[in-house]
Design an enzyme around this catalytic site. Sequence first.
Site, short mmCIF file in Angstrom:
data_model
loop_
_atom_site.label_atom_id
_atom_site.label_comp_id
_atom_site.label_asym_id
_atom_site.label_seq_id
_atom_site.Cartn_x
_atom_site.Cartn_y
_atom_site.Cartn_z
N GLU A 197 83.25 2.66 -5.54
CA GLU A 197 84.63 2.81 -5.30
C GLU A 197 85.43 2.18 -4.49
OE1 GLU A 197 85.30 6.24 -6.41
OE2 GLU A 197 83.25 5.84 -7.36
N TYR A 228 82.76 -4.10 -12.72
CA TYR A 228 82.67 -2.71 -13.74
C TYR A 228 82.45 -2.86 -15.08
CZ TYR A 228 84.00 0.93 -10.20
OH TYR A 228 83.97 1.87 -9.28
N SER A 233 91.27 12.83 -15.02
CA SER A 233 91.23 13.95 -14.45
C SER A 233 91.09 14.02 -12.68
CB SER A 233 89.21 13.57 -14.52
OG SER A 233 88.96 12.63 -13.56
N ASN A 234 91.54 13.24 -12.60
CA ASN A 234 92.05 12.99 -10.45
C ASN A 234 93.27 12.97 -11.05
OD1 ASN A 234 92.05 13.24 -8.01
ND2 ASN A 234 91.39 11.27 -7.70
N ARG A 263 100.43 6.07 -10.65
CA ARG A 263 100.12 6.24 -12.11
C ARG A 263 100.54 7.56 -12.14
NH1 ARG A 263 93.39 7.60 -12.75
NH2 ARG A 263 93.24 9.13 -11.38
N TYR A 302 89.66 -4.08 -8.10
CA TYR A 302 90.17 -3.36 -8.45
C TYR A 302 89.79 -2.76 -10.08
CZ TYR A 302 88.86 2.04 -8.27
OH TYR A 302 88.02 3.46 -8.20
N GLU A 320 85.34 1.01 -15.06
CA GLU A 320 86.17 1.55 -16.60
C GLU A 320 87.24 2.18 -17.62
OE1 GLU A 320 86.19 5.15 -15.21
OE2 GLU A 320 85.09 3.16 -13.51
N LYS A 321 88.04 2.05 -16.47
CA LYS A 321 89.09 2.60 -17.91
C LYS A 321 89.95 1.82 -18.35
CE LYS A 321 90.48 5.54 -13.39
NZ LYS A 321 88.79 5.94 -13.25
#
Length: 353
Positions: A130, A161, A188-189, A196, A246, A249-250
């Site tokens: 994270e 990742y 989702s968040n 973003r 960072y 997977e996005k």
Amino acid sequence: MSSSVLQWVWLRHCVFATLMVLCVLGVFIMYYKPDISIPTFNIHMVSQKEGDNHSQPDTIILIWMWPFGFKFDLSCRVFGITGCHLTDDKSLYRKAHGVLFHHRDIHGDLGNMPKEPRPWFQKWVWSNAESPANSGRIPGLDHLFNLTCNYRRDADIPVPYGYLVPVTDRDQSFELPAKDKLVCWIVSNWNPNFKRVQFYNKLKNHINIDIYGKAFGQHLNNQDFPKIISSCKFYLSFENSIHTDYITEKLYNPLMMGTVPVVLGPTRQNYENYIPGDSFIHVDDFASPKELAERLLYLDQHPAEYSRYLNWREHFKVKISVLGFDHACKTCHYLENHRGYQAFHDLNKWYWG
């Protein structure tokens, strides 16, 4: 000369000759000792299982807590690593060469950490996938670990990742999926304070975006994700927080599924440490969301130029890391080659700044 005297003289010569032979032999062994290896036994080996005719590998990694409770395979053979024994059996603590701790599962009071002293040969490995924004500081960790295992390139054991590997002759040629959508985003968040979300709210005024996910009451299953992403020409690979390396997977999911990612995260240069510069579009390359939208609309109308963003597939394919599994296997591989003493200080300063 009497016979007794002759016998005494003969005996004295024999003793002298024997001593000389022993001296010469000792010198020979000292300087010309043959390379004879005497089998030794690793005192840290796991005892054999009943019915197992093979000894256990000599590098033991103890998974102290499963990351977010997610359990994975305990064999590293998929990486070609055969000298490892992964386990969650805490009774092997005293024999483990490395103990893997997942940051988000460590209690703030360290109450779920080992109570026994650390064996002299053992490495404690801090693992976290994270970002700092999604990981709480724990002051007591500063001088506790020997190694770091993290997505950052400057970690002792870097585990991104995802990554690209060369295409081999055995790989089937990739066929571009049919595209019936221009821009998609699965999120989702949803937090209005996230960069973003703020960027999306401006971008949607200039181009149509198909949006999905938990933030909009949609519960997608594992089959929905590839279907949605592969059906879009562009996918918004927007990170929830911006930190060096960072890159999650996005990014790698759309790359794998034949969709061009539009990234919002660290700098373009940082992305290019992992993937070719002509495989993605960075929001920072444009003065405004409006200019980005214009570029995407232009590429939609010019297929030849759009296809250039997919040319990298002729040479590479995507591999995505599995949470916990890649960390454990790469930790084991590292410890196979680094048995010397190591320590890591100021974890909080290194990770949170």
